[in-house]
Structures are given as structure tokens and as C-alpha cells.
Write an enzyme that holds these catalytic residues in place. Structure first.
Site, PDB file in Angstrom:
ATOM      1  N   LYS A 116     -38.418 -22.195  11.569  1.00 38.18           N
ATOM      2  CA  LYS A 116     -37.870 -22.651  12.843  1.00 38.18           C
ATOM      3  C   LYS A 116     -38.951 -23.144  13.797  1.00 38.18           C
ATOM      4  O   LYS A 116     -38.714 -24.051  14.602  1.00 38.18           O
ATOM      5  CB  LYS A 116     -37.047 -21.540  13.496  1.00 38.18           C
ATOM      6  CG  LYS A 116     -35.935 -20.974  12.619  1.00 38.18           C
ATOM      7  CD  LYS A 116     -35.029 -22.046  12.058  1.00 38.18           C
ATOM      8  CE  LYS A 116     -33.948 -21.434  11.175  1.00 38.18           C
ATOM      9  NZ  LYS A 116     -33.241 -22.416  10.356  1.00 38.18           N
ATOM     10  N   GLY A 165     -27.876 -15.763  13.568  1.00 37.13           N
ATOM     11  CA  GLY A 165     -27.911 -14.793  14.649  1.00 37.13           C
ATOM     12  C   GLY A 165     -28.778 -13.577  14.397  1.00 37.13           C
ATOM     13  O   GLY A 165     -28.955 -12.743  15.291  1.00 37.13           O
ATOM     14  N   GLU A 200     -37.472 -19.081  23.463  1.00 38.75           N
ATOM     15  CA  GLU A 200     -36.810 -20.267  23.989  1.00 38.75           C
ATOM     16  C   GLU A 200     -36.122 -19.904  25.306  1.00 38.75           C
ATOM     17  O   GLU A 200     -35.732 -18.752  25.522  1.00 38.75           O
ATOM     18  CB  GLU A 200     -35.739 -20.789  23.022  1.00 38.75           C
ATOM     19  CG  GLU A 200     -36.265 -21.534  21.831  1.00 38.75           C
ATOM     20  CD  GLU A 200     -35.160 -22.102  20.962  1.00 38.75           C
ATOM     21  OE1 GLU A 200     -35.499 -22.870  20.046  1.00 38.75           O
ATOM     22  OE2 GLU A 200     -33.977 -21.776  21.180  1.00 38.75           O
ATOM     23  N   LYS A 201     -35.953 -20.888  26.153  1.00 42.15           N
ATOM     24  CA  LYS A 201     -35.144 -20.706  27.349  1.00 42.15           C
ATOM     25  C   LYS A 201     -33.714 -20.409  26.937  1.00 42.15           C
ATOM     26  O   LYS A 201     -33.159 -21.066  26.057  1.00 42.15           O
ATOM     27  CB  LYS A 201     -35.181 -21.978  28.203  1.00 42.15           C
ATOM     28  CG  LYS A 201     -34.283 -21.958  29.422  1.00 42.15           C
ATOM     29  CD  LYS A 201     -34.780 -20.983  30.474  1.00 42.15           C
ATOM     30  CE  LYS A 201     -33.896 -21.048  31.730  1.00 42.15           C
ATOM     31  NZ  LYS A 201     -34.290 -19.989  32.703  1.00 42.15           N
ATOM     32  N   HIS A 235     -22.883 -15.513  16.881  1.00 46.27           N
ATOM     33  CA  HIS A 235     -23.602 -16.704  16.424  1.00 46.27           C
ATOM     34  C   HIS A 235     -23.058 -17.256  15.102  1.00 46.27           C
ATOM     35  O   HIS A 235     -23.688 -18.124  14.496  1.00 46.27           O
ATOM     36  CB  HIS A 235     -25.102 -16.426  16.295  1.00 46.27           C
ATOM     37  CG  HIS A 235     -25.719 -15.868  17.550  1.00 46.27           C
ATOM     38  ND1 HIS A 235     -25.947 -16.631  18.671  1.00 46.27           N
ATOM     39  CD2 HIS A 235     -26.134 -14.612  17.854  1.00 46.27           C
ATOM     40  CE1 HIS A 235     -26.487 -15.873  19.606  1.00 46.27           C
ATOM     41  NE2 HIS A 235     -26.614 -14.648  19.151  1.00 46.27           N
ATOM     42  N   GLU A 275     -28.859 -29.634  14.690  1.00 47.58           N
ATOM     43  CA  GLU A 275     -28.030 -28.857  15.609  1.00 47.58           C
ATOM     44  C   GLU A 275     -28.688 -28.752  16.986  1.00 47.58           C
ATOM     45  O   GLU A 275     -29.906 -28.586  17.099  1.00 47.58           O
ATOM     46  CB  GLU A 275     -27.768 -27.468  15.026  1.00 47.58           C
ATOM     47  CG  GLU A 275     -27.181 -27.541  13.623  1.00 47.58           C
ATOM     48  CD  GLU A 275     -26.479 -26.265  13.201  1.00 47.58           C
ATOM     49  OE1 GLU A 275     -26.483 -25.290  13.969  1.00 47.58           O
ATOM     50  OE2 GLU A 275     -25.924 -26.259  12.084  1.00 47.58           O
ATOM     51  N   ASN A 289     -30.180 -27.939   9.344  1.00 45.55           N
ATOM     52  CA  ASN A 289     -29.748 -27.397   8.059  1.00 45.55           C
ATOM     53  C   ASN A 289     -29.840 -28.499   7.019  1.00 45.55           C
ATOM     54  O   ASN A 289     -29.195 -29.546   7.137  1.00 45.55           O
ATOM     55  CB  ASN A 289     -28.320 -26.865   8.147  1.00 45.55           C
ATOM     56  CG  ASN A 289     -28.261 -25.584   8.949  1.00 45.55           C
ATOM     57  OD1 ASN A 289     -28.977 -24.630   8.666  1.00 45.55           O
ATOM     58  ND2 ASN A 289     -27.422 -25.555   9.965  1.00 45.55           N
ATOM     59  N   ARG A 291     -28.737 -29.121   4.019  1.00 51.66           N
ATOM     60  CA  ARG A 291     -27.741 -28.898   2.970  1.00 51.66           C
ATOM     61  C   ARG A 291     -26.389 -29.385   3.474  1.00 51.66           C
ATOM     62  O   ARG A 291     -26.243 -29.767   4.630  1.00 51.66           O
ATOM     63  CB  ARG A 291     -27.646 -27.405   2.648  1.00 51.66           C
ATOM     64  CG  ARG A 291     -27.385 -26.565   3.896  1.00 51.66           C
ATOM     65  CD  ARG A 291     -27.070 -25.123   3.581  1.00 51.66           C
ATOM     66  NE  ARG A 291     -27.127 -24.262   4.749  1.00 51.66           N
ATOM     67  CZ  ARG A 291     -26.208 -24.171   5.708  1.00 51.66           C
ATOM     68  NH1 ARG A 291     -25.118 -24.937   5.637  1.00 51.66           N
ATOM     69  NH2 ARG A 291     -26.358 -23.351   6.733  1.00 51.66           N
ATOM     70  N   ARG A 337     -11.949 -21.471   9.955  1.00 53.70           N
ATOM     71  CA  ARG A 337     -12.399 -20.689   8.808  1.00 53.70           C
ATOM     72  C   ARG A 337     -11.535 -19.434   8.705  1.00 53.70           C
ATOM     73  O   ARG A 337     -11.693 -18.504   9.499  1.00 53.70           O
ATOM     74  CB  ARG A 337     -13.862 -20.302   8.953  1.00 53.70           C
ATOM     75  CG  ARG A 337     -14.817 -21.465   9.114  1.00 53.70           C
ATOM     76  CD  ARG A 337     -16.252 -20.988   8.993  1.00 53.70           C
ATOM     77  NE  ARG A 337     -17.208 -21.999   9.439  1.00 53.70           N
ATOM     78  CZ  ARG A 337     -18.517 -21.881   9.311  1.00 53.70           C
ATOM     79  NH1 ARG A 337     -19.025 -20.789   8.746  1.00 53.70           N
ATOM     80  NH2 ARG A 337     -19.332 -22.826   9.742  1.00 53.70           N
TER      81      ARG A 337
END
Length: 450
Positions: A116, A165, A200-201, A235, A275, A289, A291, A337
């Protein structure tokens, strides 16, 4: 084109890949654990190979077993689906070492985006807007505090090797930071074997917007619009739609072209999703991602492009299916889902499906590998299936979704159907006025019944 593809996955995505292969005239090999011997993709594939006992580490993550299955069947390519080994750069390299094609991106891009911190650096270098945060991993609490004070609280502590998450904690004040760092590091180490974290903010009420791209590996890349995945629990996405109710056509074109241009520079191969968090008109990169995504049918419904089929084509050296100017967003699509879980506690509910009736009619699609009498095993994710609906407008799509949810029958296990039947009648959902924290607040109010 490939002669025979081994599908290194299970469940609905294995069946989805199998269907694309059949439409391309490619022979298929299903692999399965002993728990999945009666799975639908095993029944429909041209050949099948048992690769181990139920635990994923002994079957679907067992690289030697997958290589042996390729050798036994003569498969010349492997489609990893999503999850399992789909974003494992070493797996892609091992396949190449054995003269097997990995249907996915180049290993270097999988590795780049799997870290990341490196992904954020790459995005920034390529002109993709990023969330304000640390330039890399933080090595001490003092360093983290200095960065946090510069960015401003609240701060999000994230695992460098993370996802879903895990290893993610919020520090709203300076007093919260030390505990958030310690907890995130512990979770990251347990989940990923790597305790590196970065900062991160923390955005208060952003939406989660993702851009679907397809590249030919030779500098050609197109984007296929966005999906709004803001309805999340811990998440984890549960509802995805496209186009986003929050974006204009101009915003869509601008961020889409920004992402496509970046992927052209990388010479990215295959499908991928970039994203973002989106708040107050600004986009902030969070991850990529490398994939096929669970929610890819949303994009297929509004563009008419079969992403899995095109993923296979470009992996075999084929051209992109269209120019950017030819991509048109048609109507609106929503995916739910449906999981075998309690709709209130989300406790998994494995077991035998006694009655199963999928909805049908105009604009209704079910991506599922279950059937009446199928036993959902306790070893894997609890997905029953994905219900995807399409309409000319978002309002038509929501009414069609309401009707389809009311038609659907899954008896014998608990499912999240009651949650979706409630959500589709909520004013905020109907108005498209929600953000990534909305569902958590809604569930905390206790309005959903089992």
C-alpha cells in the site's frame, strides 16, 4: 488464444470464469478441495482435479498442487479469479517459470500495488490524487505523532500490506494515537505477517468510488466508468452501484481519464480497479486491486462489455474491445452480495440450502454457484450469490431490485436478504445520499430484523 484454462478458484467466480471460457471455445479445468467435490463449477468443467483437503492453505493456496493439476491436464493458462492467489506476484512468476500463462497483470504491477505504501507513491508519481499522509511507513510513535500533527486529526493508521479493513484503526486525538498504532501493528502482523503501518488523513463522510480499467499490456488502456461501493460494514462492501449517484458526467470523465493515462504509462495488462475516497468534490487514491473484482457485473451491465472474457483475450495478446470514445454508460446497475449470514449480527450460517428460488425477469442477473440441496461449507466465505439488476434509470433500477429481492427464496440457512429488503426502502438509499459510515450507523440503530 489459450487451449485450456485451469480455474484456480471456487464458488461463483469459478463458475463465472468457466462461462467466459466456454463462450471463447476454451477447454476448462476445475480444481477443488474435498469440501467442494459437488460444486457447480466442478460439475460443468471439462475436467476436474481434487487438490487437497478443505483448509485453503492445503488446497486453493497450494501452489505445488495447482502446478501438478496443470501438468496432469495439459492446461496452458491459469485464471486465479479473486481472492486466494489472484494478487500473489510470486504465483504469477512461478507459473511463468513453468511456461504457464497467468491471466492477470504483470508480476511487477501486482507486487507494486500489493504494497500500500509503494502503491501510494506510484499513484502520486503518475498524477493520481492521493490522501494526505505519511510518505512511507512510520517506524516510531514519535515520528507518527509529528506527521499526525502536521496532517491534522483525525488520523487513520493502515497496514502497509493490508486490505479488507484489517490493520486499520482511527485515532481522533493525540491521546488515541499510541493505542491505534499498537493495535494496527498487532493486527497487521497477525493477518499479513508484516507489521508495517502508515498514516492517512481520516475523512469523515467520504464515498468509496472505484474506476474500472482494462489494459492490453502494450500501452493501451481504457476506463469503463465508476462503481460506488460506499455501503460497507467493517470496510467490507455489501452493495455496489454504477454510475455513482454522487458524480457528474464531467467528473466521471476527468477521473477516469486520469486513471487510464496512469495505467497507459505503466503498460498495465488486464483488468484492474483503482479505488478512491471522494469527499467535497475531491478524489483521494486509497489502493488498486490488480484482479477482477467481486462487483465487476455492475460495470458489465452498464457498458455491455464482458470483463472476464476480455481479461482472457488481452492476457492472450488480444486487442482492447473498444476505443475510449466508444464506451457509453447505459442506464444504472446495482449489486447486492447475498451472504449466508445473520442479517443483524453477520454471524456465518453454513449449512444445507433446502429451498432455492432465484428471481428473474427483465434486467435481473444472478451470479451464484449454489443450488437446492447444496451445502454451504464452513471453510470459506459465506457468499450465496450476487443479485445484480439493471434499469434505464436509477429509480427504475431500485424498483426492479425491490421486486427481485422480494422474489428471492433461500431456505435452510440464514441470509442477509432481510437487510437488503430493508435498505432498498430507506429514504437515504433511494435518494443516493449515503457515505462509507452510513451503514454502520444504520445497523447500530437496530432497525433490521432477522
Amino acid at each position: 488464444m489459450f487451449d485450456k484454462i485451469l480455474i484456480a478458484n471456487r464458488g461463483e467466480i469459478a463458475l463465472r470464469v468457466l462461462r467466459a471460457c466456454k463462450e471463447l471455445g476454451i477447454a476448462t479445468v476445475a480444481v477443488h478441495s474435498t469440501a467442494d467435490a459437488d460444486a457447480m463449477h466442478v460439475r460443468l468443467a471439462d475436467e476436474s482435479v481434487c487438490i487437497g483437503p478443505p483448509p485453503s492453505k492445503d488446497s486453493y493456496l497450494n501452489i505445488p498442487a495447482l502446478l501438478a493439476a496443470c501438468e496432469i491436464t495439459g492446461a496452458d493458462a491459469v485464471h486465479p479469479g479473486y481472492g486466494f492467489l489472484s494478487e500473489n506476484a510470486r504465483f504469477a512468476e512461478i507459473l511463468a517459470d513453468h511456461n504457464l500463462h497467468f491471466i492477470g497483470p504483470k508480476a511487477e504491477h501486482i507486487r507494486m500495488m500489493g504494497d500500500k505504501i509503494e502503491a501510494k507513491k506510484t499513484a502520486k508519481r503518475l498524477g493520481i490524487p492521493v490522501v494526505p499522509g505519511s510518505e512511507g511507513g512510520v517506524t516510531s510513535d514519535d515520528e507518527a505523532m509529528a506527521i499526525a500533527r502536521e496532517i491534522g486529526f483525525p488520523i487513520l493508521v493502515k497496514a502497509a500490506a493490508g486490505g479488507g479493513g484489517r490493520g486499520m484503526k482511527v485515532a481522533r486525538t493525540a491521546d488515541d494515537l499510541a493505542l491505534a498504532l499498537a493495535t494496527a501493528r498487532t493486527e497487521a502482523k497477525a493477518a499479513f505477517g508484516d507489521d508495517a503501518v502508515y498514516l492517512e488523513k481520516y475523512l469523515e463522510q467520504p464515498r468509496h468510488i472505484e474506476i474500472q480499467i482494462l489494459g492490453d499490456g502494450r500501452g493501451g488502456t481504457i476506463h469503463l466508468g465508476e462503481r460506488d461501493c460506499s455501503l460497507q460494514r467493517r470496510h467490507q462492501k455489501i452493495w455496489e452501484e454504477g454510475p455513482s449517484p454522487a458524480l457528474s458526467a464531467a467528473q466521471r470523465a476527468k477521473i477516469g481519464e486520469t486513471v487510464a493515462a496512469a495505467m497507459r504509462e505503466l503498460q498495465y495488462l488486464g483488468v484492474g480497479t483503482v479505488e478512491f475516497l471522494y469527499e467535497d468534490g475531491e478524489f483521494y487514491f486509497i489502493e488498486m486491486n490488480t484482479r477482477i473484482q467481486v462487483e465487476h457485473p455492475v460495470t458489465e451491465m452498464i457498458t455491455g462489455i464482458d470483463l472476464v472474457l476480455e481479461q482472457i483475450r488481452v492476457a492472450a495478446g488480444g486487442d482492447l474491445p473498444a476505443r475510449q470514445a466508444d464506451i457509453v454508460i447505459n442506464g444504472h446497475a446495482i449489486e447486492c452480495r447475498i451472504n449466508a449470514e445473520n442479517p443483524v449480527t453477520f454471524r456465518p450460517s453454513p449449512g444445507k440450502i433446502l429451498h432455492y428460488h432465484p428471481p428473474g425477469g427483465m434486467g435481473v442477473r444472478i451470479d451464484s454457484a449454489v443450488y437446492q440441496g447444496y451445502v454451504i461449507p464452513p471453510y470459506y466465505d459465506s457468499l450465496v450469490g450476487k443479485l445484480i439488476v439493471h434499469g434505464k434509470t436509477r429509480a427504475e433500477c431500485l424498483m426492479r431490485l425491490r421486486r427481485a429481492l422480494d422474489e428471492m427464496v433461500v431456505d435452510g440457512v440464514e441470509t442477509t436478504l432481510p437487510l437488503f429488503r430493508a435498505l432498498v426502502r430507506e429514504a437515504a438509499i433511494i435518494d443516493g445520499d449515503y457515505h462509507i459510515h452510513w451503514l454502520e450507523h444504520y445497523l447500530a440503530a437496530g432497525d433490521v430484523k432477522s
